[in-house]
Design an enzyme around this catalytic site. Structure first.
Site, mmCIF file in Angstrom:
data_model
loop_
_atom_site.group_PDB
_atom_site.id
_atom_site.type_symbol
_atom_site.label_atom_id
_atom_site.label_comp_id
_atom_site.label_asym_id
_atom_site.label_seq_id
_atom_site.Cartn_x
_atom_site.Cartn_y
_atom_site.Cartn_z
ATOM 1 N N ASP A 17 0.816 -1.215 0.000
ATOM 2 C CA ASP A 17 0.000 0.000 0.000
ATOM 3 C C ASP A 17 0.851 1.267 0.000
ATOM 4 O O ASP A 17 0.633 2.180 0.809
ATOM 5 C CB ASP A 17 -0.943 0.017 1.211
ATOM 6 C CG ASP A 17 -1.770 -1.242 1.346
ATOM 7 O OD1 ASP A 17 -2.044 -1.873 0.306
ATOM 8 O OD2 ASP A 17 -2.125 -1.607 2.476
ATOM 9 N N GLU A 188 -11.176 0.834 -3.621
ATOM 10 C CA GLU A 188 -10.511 1.247 -2.382
ATOM 11 C C GLU A 188 -9.343 2.162 -2.724
ATOM 12 O O GLU A 188 -9.141 2.549 -3.879
ATOM 13 C CB GLU A 188 -10.026 0.024 -1.601
ATOM 14 C CG GLU A 188 -9.127 -0.894 -2.382
ATOM 15 C CD GLU A 188 -8.833 -2.197 -1.658
ATOM 16 O OE1 GLU A 188 -7.732 -2.742 -1.861
ATOM 17 O OE2 GLU A 188 -9.707 -2.688 -0.914
#
Length: 523
Positions: A17, A188
């Site tokens: 991420d 997301e």
């Protein structure tokens, strides 16, 4: 300009991420830490090519004990405005069933190394938060929104936006639904950028597995409506099954000192078609703005396969420094160690300065999600040697200490010294794969410690060795141990030292003289 070849991933091992930020002439990347503390690792670079571990942000105030596997600290985002660093993150308390109990927070600091403020709670409607500083003075908070009513297994329902009031330190005003997602679903990781009078919303879709993708949309106003880019997804490996880099997504953008644009993103290197024991890593790709004002990647949905070696418009040569060593001879541990769910205290972790040893007191079992006393580092290469030396005198079979490979509390391999009623002090090996617990029948009698332990990893297998410090040659304990099961989930494999006491917590200890980790090759 002469281009330079660099190797992806630029930050190997469990570094998922990635979120990139440039302040002045320095680049920073923040990565998720999940259940590992310290939380939210920050890497630094002056050239976009060579990255080094700089600091951790969540170091004292976070207690993740009891959080389920694969939850906890998700998707940090760092930003900067008028002399202040901002960081948003999610603490996920539950990720099973129809619900996602996740709480979003903000912390601030005058410098990237702190001191960081106490966490400011913002909302719990979804995960992957980000803060956008609009040049008009307003601050906007975005996050994925979760809808338990959906009948799909993944219940991500798009992206919401709300104003953040800096003085009140809370979200205010209307909540705007700015993106419903595409047919790829599982939307997301929203990030907003302002470029040439357009607000660009970048999201990850398709899930974090092989369908992971990067989508882009834009709007003239921050609250929408947003129009999807005609070339979305601009990055995916879902149609490139032979690419060495898979699972590409969760991206963020930066403009370099040379005026070129780059995208850092999550990726996995998969062995034998299915196994990514290093977890999700950080890679980089150069991107371009088209004449129509859209982003374009050289490895988009219709482009070539993603290759580990790419060319970018920078001129600095890449040097990967992946080895790690701690002789426990300083006042503090060497930066880079990790701990499960909570930072250690002196009740179970002590640096013995005179003896130059690390003393670890026995905690709960490796299957515990509360007080497992493990000190570990990320595995950053498929081929490595990890080694330690310990002094330990167990009195019962419930006391053990040693070296371990650890993916989760349900997936680990533990080479450990313990006590046997017939043989006395022995060396044993346990392996736990979900509900399959395997205790190797082999027992090696240890006349005395200290004892040196070594793990040699090669791809999807490893071998275990031991010897006394005064011996020249290593003894084989077990060769060709299959490590494929140390793959999957959200994190990558860790290697570390651990002490367990199932009779009484903190009632016994082991002293470790050193720990080192060396990469054997770049293959």
């Amino acid at each position: 300009m002469t281009q330079v070849q660099i190797k992806n991933p630029i930050i190997p091992g469990f570094n998922p991420d990635p979120n990139i930020l440039k302040v002045a002439d320095v680049y920073y990347i923040a990565v998720s830490s999940f259940e590992w503390m310290p939380g939210i690792r920050i890497y630094q670079s002056h050239d976009l090519v060579n990255w080094e571990f700089l600091t951790d942000i969540l170091t004292t105030q976070i207690d993740l004990r009891g959080n389920p596997q694969g939850a906890s600290i998700w998707a940090p985002q760092i930003s900067y405005d008028q002399g202040t660093f901002y960081l948003t993150y999610t603490d996920v308390k539950n990720a099973h069933g129809p619900f996602k109990d996740c709480h979003n927070y903000l912390v601030t600091a005058p410098t990237i190394t702190g001191p960081w403020s106490d966490s400011i709670y913002l909302n719990s409607s979804g995960f992957d938060p980000a803060l956008f500083h609009d040049p008009n003075g307003k601050k906007w908070f975005v996050n994925e929104i979760w809808d338990y009513r959906l009948t799909t297994s993944n219940k991500s329902a798009g992206v919401v936006l709300q104003e953040y009031d800096l003085q009140q330190q809370k979200l205010v005003g209307k909540v705007y639904k700015i993106f419903n997602g595409t047919a790829l679903a599982k939307t997301e990781a929203p990030q907003i950028y302002l470029h040439n009078s357009y607000y660009y919303l970048i999201t990850a879709e398709g899930g974090t597995g092989k369908n992971h993708s990067v989508t882009v949309c834009r709007s003239k106003t921050i609250t929408g409506p947003y129009v999807l880019a005609p070339n979305s997804p601009i990055l995916t490996a879902s149609d490139k099954p032979n690419s060495p880099l898979q699972c590409t997504g969760h991206a963020s953008l930066v403009e370099s000192n040379t005026g070129h644009w780059y995208m850092v993103f999550l990726t996995c290197r998969i062995l034998d078609h299915d196994y990514h024991i290093l977890g999700r890593e950080t890679a980089i790709e150069e991107v371009y703005w088209t004449k129509d004002g859209w982003l374009e990647s050289t490895v988009d949905g219709n482009g070539p396969d993603l290759t580990p070696t790419i060319e970018i418009s920078e001129t600095v040569q890449q040097v990967l420094k992946l080895d790690f060593e701690d002789n426990f001879d300083q006042e503090q541990l060497t930066p880079g160690w990790n701990f499960l769910r909570v930072m250690p205290d002196s009740s179970w972790l002590q640096l013995r300065e005179t003896e130059k040893q690390l003393r670890i007191y026995g905690g709960e079992s490796p299957a515990s999600t509360f007080n497992h006393h493990l000190v570990a580092i990320r595995q950053s290469d498929f081929n490595y040697i990890a080694e330690t030396e310990l002094n330990f005198t167990p009195k019962t079979f419930n006391e053990f200490a040693g070296i371990m490979l650890f993916l989760t509390n349900e997936k680990f391999i533990y080479l450990y010294v313990t006590y046997d009623e017939q043989l006395g002090t022995v060396l044993r090996l346990m392996k736990y794969d979900q509900d399959q617990f395997q205790l190797e029948p082999q027992k090696v009698t240890i006349n005395k410690t200290p004892l040196q332990l070594r793990i040699v990893g090669h791809g999807l297998s490893c071998a275990m060795y031991y010897k006394n410090p005064n011996e020249q040659d290593w003894h084989v304990f077990k060769e060709a141990i299959d490590t494929r099961f140390l793959s999957g989930g959200f994190t990558g494999n860790f290697i570390g030292i651990s002490v367990t006491n199932l009779n009484q917590t903190n009632a016994s200890y082991a002293d470790f003289d050193y720990f080192n980790y060396r990469v054997l090759s770049d293959k």
